[in-house]
Design a protein around this motif. Structure first.
Motif, PDB file in Angstrom:
ATOM      1  N   ASP B 210       0.828  -1.208   0.000  1.00 55.28           N
ATOM      2  CA  ASP B 210       0.000   0.000   0.000  1.00 55.28           C
ATOM      3  C   ASP B 210       0.863   1.258   0.000  1.00 55.28           C
ATOM      4  O   ASP B 210       0.514   2.253  -0.611  1.00 55.28           O
ATOM      5  CB  ASP B 210      -1.005  -0.005   1.161  1.00 55.28           C
ATOM      6  CG  ASP B 210      -0.335  -0.090   2.512  1.00 55.28           C
ATOM      7  OD1 ASP B 210       0.825  -0.541   2.571  1.00 55.28           O
ATOM      8  OD2 ASP B 210      -0.960   0.294   3.518  1.00 55.28           O
ATOM      9  N   ARG B 211       2.026   1.182   0.654  1.00 51.46           N
ATOM     10  CA  ARG B 211       2.903   2.355   0.648  1.00 51.46           C
ATOM     11  C   ARG B 211       3.621   2.510  -0.682  1.00 51.46           C
ATOM     12  O   ARG B 211       3.869   3.627  -1.144  1.00 51.46           O
ATOM     13  CB  ARG B 211       3.937   2.239   1.768  1.00 51.46           C
ATOM     14  CG  ARG B 211       3.383   2.802   3.070  1.00 51.46           C
ATOM     15  CD  ARG B 211       4.356   2.536   4.181  1.00 51.46           C
ATOM     16  NE  ARG B 211       3.677   1.858   5.256  1.00 51.46           N
ATOM     17  CZ  ARG B 211       4.295   1.065   6.125  1.00 51.46           C
ATOM     18  NH1 ARG B 211       5.588   0.847   6.023  1.00 51.46           N
ATOM     19  NH2 ARG B 211       3.608   0.502   7.080  1.00 51.46           N
ATOM     20  N   GLN B 213       2.327   1.695  -3.521  1.00 50.22           N
ATOM     21  CA  GLN B 213       1.319   2.283  -4.408  1.00 50.22           C
ATOM     22  C   GLN B 213       1.103   3.752  -4.087  1.00 50.22           C
ATOM     23  O   GLN B 213       0.911   4.577  -4.983  1.00 50.22           O
ATOM     24  CB  GLN B 213       0.006   1.525  -4.266  1.00 50.22           C
ATOM     25  CG  GLN B 213       0.135   0.094  -4.738  1.00 50.22           C
ATOM     26  CD  GLN B 213      -1.183  -0.517  -5.101  1.00 50.22           C
ATOM     27  OE1 GLN B 213      -2.235  -0.020  -4.706  1.00 50.22           O
ATOM     28  NE2 GLN B 213      -1.152  -1.592  -5.843  1.00 50.22           N
ATOM     29  N   ALA B 214       1.142   4.093  -2.778  1.00 52.78           N
ATOM     30  CA  ALA B 214       0.978   5.492  -2.394  1.00 52.78           C
ATOM     31  C   ALA B 214       2.067   6.337  -3.034  1.00 52.78           C
ATOM     32  O   ALA B 214       1.802   7.418  -3.555  1.00 52.78           O
ATOM     33  CB  ALA B 214       1.013   5.633  -0.872  1.00 52.78           C
ATOM     34  N   ALA B 215       3.291   5.828  -3.017  1.00 54.60           N
ATOM     35  CA  ALA B 215       4.400   6.581  -3.586  1.00 54.60           C
ATOM     36  C   ALA B 215       4.224   6.743  -5.096  1.00 54.60           C
ATOM     37  O   ALA B 215       4.361   7.845  -5.625  1.00 54.60           O
ATOM     38  CB  ALA B 215       5.728   5.891  -3.281  1.00 54.60           C
ATOM     39  N   TYR B 216       3.862   5.651  -5.780  1.00 55.93           N
ATOM     40  CA  TYR B 216       3.650   5.747  -7.224  1.00 55.93           C
ATOM     41  C   TYR B 216       2.516   6.711  -7.540  1.00 55.93           C
ATOM     42  O   TYR B 216       2.599   7.501  -8.482  1.00 55.93           O
ATOM     43  CB  TYR B 216       3.323   4.374  -7.809  1.00 55.93           C
ATOM     44  CG  TYR B 216       4.522   3.485  -8.027  1.00 55.93           C
ATOM     45  CD1 TYR B 216       5.686   3.986  -8.605  1.00 55.93           C
ATOM     46  CD2 TYR B 216       4.487   2.141  -7.693  1.00 55.93           C
ATOM     47  CE1 TYR B 216       6.775   3.172  -8.817  1.00 55.93           C
ATOM     48  CE2 TYR B 216       5.571   1.314  -7.902  1.00 55.93           C
ATOM     49  CZ  TYR B 216       6.720   1.840  -8.467  1.00 55.93           C
ATOM     50  OH  TYR B 216       7.790   1.022  -8.691  1.00 55.93           O
ATOM     51  N   ALA B 217       1.438   6.641  -6.750  1.00 50.05           N
ATOM     52  CA  ALA B 217       0.276   7.488  -7.020  1.00 50.05           C
ATOM     53  C   ALA B 217       0.617   8.959  -6.829  1.00 50.05           C
ATOM     54  O   ALA B 217      -0.092   9.832  -7.302  1.00 50.05           O
ATOM     55  CB  ALA B 217      -0.893   7.093  -6.123  1.00 50.05           C
ATOM     56  N   LEU B 218       1.695   9.262  -6.109  1.00 46.15           N
ATOM     57  CA  LEU B 218       2.115  10.645  -5.917  1.00 46.15           C
ATOM     58  C   LEU B 218       3.107  11.078  -6.989  1.00 46.15           C
ATOM     59  O   LEU B 218       3.758  12.100  -6.861  1.00 46.15           O
ATOM     60  CB  LEU B 218       2.748  10.820  -4.538  1.00 46.15           C
ATOM     61  CG  LEU B 218       1.763  10.835  -3.372  1.00 46.15           C
ATOM     62  CD1 LEU B 218       2.489  10.667  -2.062  1.00 46.15           C
ATOM     63  CD2 LEU B 218       0.975  12.126  -3.367  1.00 46.15           C
ATOM     64  N   GLY B 219       3.249  10.280  -8.015  1.00 45.58           N
ATOM     65  CA  GLY B 219       4.123  10.676  -9.111  1.00 45.58           C
ATOM     66  C   GLY B 219       5.576  10.311  -8.897  1.00 45.58           C
ATOM     67  O   GLY B 219       6.455  10.932  -9.474  1.00 45.58           O
ATOM     68  N   ALA B 220       5.841   9.305  -8.055  1.00 48.65           N
ATOM     69  CA  ALA B 220       7.223   8.916  -7.809  1.00 48.65           C
ATOM     70  C   ALA B 220       7.752   8.086  -8.969  1.00 48.65           C
ATOM     71  O   ALA B 220       7.020   7.288  -9.544  1.00 48.65           O
ATOM     72  CB  ALA B 220       7.328   8.101  -6.523  1.00 48.65           C
ATOM     73  N   THR B 221       9.021   8.277  -9.297  1.00 49.98           N
ATOM     74  CA  THR B 221       9.677   7.341 -10.195  1.00 49.98           C
ATOM     75  C   THR B 221       9.997   6.096  -9.383  1.00 49.98           C
ATOM     76  O   THR B 221       9.855   6.090  -8.158  1.00 49.98           O
ATOM     77  CB  THR B 221      10.997   7.922 -10.729  1.00 49.98           C
ATOM     78  OG1 THR B 221      11.818   8.221  -9.598  1.00 49.98           O
ATOM     79  CG2 THR B 221      10.757   9.186 -11.518  1.00 49.98           C
ATOM     80  N   ALA B 224      12.675   6.837  -6.850  1.00 53.01           N
ATOM     81  CA  ALA B 224      12.175   7.676  -5.749  1.00 53.01           C
ATOM     82  C   ALA B 224      11.333   6.843  -4.796  1.00 53.01           C
ATOM     83  O   ALA B 224      11.411   7.000  -3.571  1.00 53.01           O
ATOM     84  CB  ALA B 224      11.361   8.840  -6.307  1.00 53.01           C
ATOM     85  N   MET B 225      10.517   5.939  -5.358  1.00 51.39           N
ATOM     86  CA  MET B 225       9.704   5.054  -4.524  1.00 51.39           C
ATOM     87  C   MET B 225      10.606   4.171  -3.660  1.00 51.39           C
ATOM     88  O   MET B 225      10.366   4.009  -2.458  1.00 51.39           O
ATOM     89  CB  MET B 225       8.801   4.205  -5.426  1.00 51.39           C
ATOM     90  CG  MET B 225       7.864   3.262  -4.716  1.00 51.39           C
ATOM     91  SD  MET B 225       8.617   1.773  -4.071  1.00 51.39           S
ATOM     92  CE  MET B 225       9.040   0.898  -5.574  1.00 51.39           C
ATOM     93  N   ALA B 228      12.047   6.150  -0.834  1.00 56.35           N
ATOM     94  CA  ALA B 228      11.093   6.609   0.177  1.00 56.35           C
ATOM     95  C   ALA B 228      10.455   5.465   0.954  1.00 56.35           C
ATOM     96  O   ALA B 228      10.089   5.630   2.115  1.00 56.35           O
ATOM     97  CB  ALA B 228       9.996   7.448  -0.490  1.00 56.35           C
ATOM     98  N   VAL B 229      10.273   4.319   0.318  1.00 53.11           N
ATOM     99  CA  VAL B 229       9.511   3.237   0.963  1.00 53.11           C
ATOM    100  C   VAL B 229      10.380   2.010   1.249  1.00 53.11           C
ATOM    101  O   VAL B 229      10.448   1.539   2.386  1.00 53.11           O
ATOM    102  CB  VAL B 229       8.300   2.819   0.093  1.00 53.11           C
ATOM    103  CG1 VAL B 229       7.540   1.689   0.753  1.00 53.11           C
ATOM    104  CG2 VAL B 229       7.391   4.005  -0.163  1.00 53.11           C
TER     105      VAL B 229
END
Lengths: 290, 327
Positions: B210-211, B213-221, B224-225, B228-229
């Protein structure tokens, strides 16, 4: 004696009111006029998981500044549909799709499209609140900027603005340095909304955003949705027809009759709940199944 | 009745009577669980018992001095002996640190590649290859290191010496580049890549969806995902994997023995062809050791055992203190 008396009180307690959802939906707001972008349109969307055909031929228009609710029983493809809009569908191994998603007239699946930019323009709030636990509340709000490597001049103002719009500012303004996981479920979900707002999307997808929350938090988030729709286009998947009636301008009814999920009917929300055109829609909204 | 004060009862003792089958199974798994502890305890006891005499004789000098000599008369009685492990301990730490420094980034990158970039068929193939690497006999690594790696690595060692020579560990007085701790460290790093990779891969694959997906949904490459995760989630697990690798590198015997020039002199210059580690000392001396020297080797074994224990304890501590963030 007693039985007659009891049946009388029952009658009084539960007044017969067949169009109650429609009545809720009648109290309508006009769509937001300050919305960014020119809306969203899907044309002939199909979706597959491996060989399983999950969604068939969905064509829907979403005008800028409107709230559209997607209702329907579980497994009818509502979530799959919104996940094709911001291209989250393709993360599932074996997933495939056909059709077009037009954002400001441009197909988001066109070759050469930067998918991260699409997801910045089409934000998403998930069913389960998913703040980043290693980040503070403040960092969570701004995490989208960091992830997409965007620069803003005044981070503190943006943070406050997003938290205010998500209806969370007054509750967290004194503990922005606390970890995101320390908030309650409802607060976490509003934090996720604030996080989605920080990258200034023109469309916000919400996948059953209140299904894991208590009624109080649900009402707060519905308030938030109404405020947000002044400036953006919102598509919300919900199992709660009351919620659809309360927050949306338009409602689309999805149904899977053994085969892939289809859209049965789309109309202004008050029409869906007062005079649905399709018998199946009427059966669903009057609670005869689903 | 109502005027009577409420008697607050004592909490009841709650007991359960397990079924016989459950009792039997419990016994079996308890024996299994305790056997490793018992074995470890017995080994430590054995090493301590056999090495006690030497340890008492040498005192603290056993880990601070660097000689290994024994002289006997014609009847085989010990006249004079000096046992000191300092050079071997330094060598052990130096070689295994070099190994971890080289292996850790390679392992983390390959774990990230396997989880997030590799196509499914390649992922399966590579995992099999890496698992095979873990099961590969260490003597073959040693021979390969000696015959193939060493000649080609001399060039890199010379480069390091020329351009980084101002850093003490890359400096050297005598230009002897073969059979150095650097070569041993590279061989060891190849041997511990599988374990660090597999631990890292496991922990990265458990990063919550879920995290992600949250990162991708915020426009992360993707990168970057991961930053961050996945990395915050996996950090403590990766450290644990590195420590497991370090433990394996410290105990490695044959490969080091094959590659390294064992010299009883403390040497921190990793490019110089002199070093050793405790395990290779034992294999070097064990074949023709007198009974008294055997005792000294047992004591050396005990020291290595305690050092490994110390590193593992340290690893646990690090994992515990850094483990909470990111979860």
């Amino acid at each position: 004696m007693t039985t007659a008396h009891e049946s009388e009180t029952t009658k009084m307690q539960v007044p017969v009111k067949p169009n109650s959802l429609a009545d809720v939906a009648q109290v309508l707001r006009t769509p937001g006029t300050k919305a960014i972008g020119t809306g969203l349109e899907t044309r002939g969307i199909h979706a597959w998981f491996g060989k399983h055909h999950a969604l068939s031929n969905i064509s829907l228009g979403f005008a800028a500044g409107t709230v559209t609710a997607l209702i329907g029983p579980s497994g009818c493809g509502k979530s799959t549909f919104i996940r094709t809009i911001n291209r989250m569908h393709e993360f599932i191994p074996g997933a495939a799709m056909a059709g077009e998603v037009l954002l400001d007239g441009k197909d988001v699946y066109a070759p050469g499209t930067d998918v991260t930019k699409i997801r910045l323009q089409i934000g998403m709030v998930f069913q389960k609140p998913n703040p980043f636990p290693s980040m503070t509340i403040g960092e969570n709000v701004l995490s989208g900027l960091k992830l997409a490597q965007l620069k803003v001049d005044n981070k503190d103002d943006l943070m406050q603005e997003c938290l205010e719009r998500a209806g969370l500012w007054s509750e967290v303004k004194d503990r922005l340095g606390a970890h995101g996981g320390s908030l309650s479920g409802g607060q976490q979900q509003r934090l996720c909304i604030a996080r989605a707002l920080a990258v200034r999307p023109q469309v916000l997808l919400m996948d059953e955003p209140c299904s894991a929350l208590d009624p109080g938090s649900t009402l707060r988030i519905e308030d938030t949705i109404r405020h947000l729709s002044e400036t953006m286009t919102i598509i919300i998947v919900t199992h709660n027809m009351q919620q659809a009636a309360r927050v949306s301008d338009y409602t689309a009814f999805f149904l899977s009759e053994g085969g892939p999920g289809q859209m049965i009917e789309v109309a202004p929300t008050s029409d869906i709940f007062s005079r649905p055109q399709d018998q199946r829609t009427e059966n669903y909204v009057t609670g005869r199944f689903g | 009745m109502s005027t009577q004060e409420l008697q607050i009862p004592l909490p009841r003792e709650i007991t359960t009577e397990p079924r016989r089958s459950d009792k039997i199974f419990r016994g079996v798994v308890t024996i299994g669980g305790l056997s490793s502890l018992v074995l470890l305890g017995l080994i430590a006891l054995f090493l301590g018992y056999r090495g006690f005499e030497v340890l008492r004789q040498e005192g603290i000098g056993f880990i601070t001095h660097s000689d290994w000599s024994i002289s006997t008369d014609d009847a085989g009685n010990v006249i004079d002996s000096h046992f000191g492990l300092a050079a071997m301990l330094v060598g052990t730490i130096l070689c295994s640190l070099i190994a971890v420094v080289i292996a850790l980034p390679i392992s983390v990158f390959s774990a990230l590649f396997l989880n997030f970039y590799a196509p499914e068929w390649l992922k399966k193939f590579l995992i099999t290859v890496i698992d095979m690497m873990a099961a590969f006999p260490s003597i073959l690594f040693g021979i390969w290191g000696f015959l193939v790696l060493m000649p080609s690595i001399e060039y890199w060692a010379k480069l390091l010496h020329r351009y980084l020579g101002f850093i003490p560990i890359f400096d050297m007085q005598v230009p002897v580049f073969t059979r150095s701790p650097f070569v041993a460290g590279v061989v060891l790093s190849i041997m511990i890549i599988p374990i660090i990779t597999s631990v890292s891969r496991e922990i990265f694959s458990q990063a919550p969806l879920d995290r992600i997906q949250a990162a991708y949904a915020l426009g992360a490459t993707r990168w970057a995902m991961i930053k961050a995760v996945v990395i915050p989630h996996g950090r403590s697990g990766v450290i644990g994997g590195a420590m497991l690798g370090l433990g394996r590198a410290m105990g490695e015997t044959v490969a080091v023995f094959t590659v390294l020039n064992i010299v009883f002199q403390i040497n921190w210059e990793m490019l110089l062809g002199a070093g050793g580690n405790v395990a290779s000392l034992i294999i070097l001396k064990f074949g023709d050791a007198s009974p008294y020297e055997i005792k000294a080797l047992m004591a050396a074994g005990l020291v290595l055992f305690l050092l490994t224990l110390l590193v593992n304890g340290l690893a646990n501590l690090i994992v515990k203190t850094t483990g909470k963030s990111g979860r």
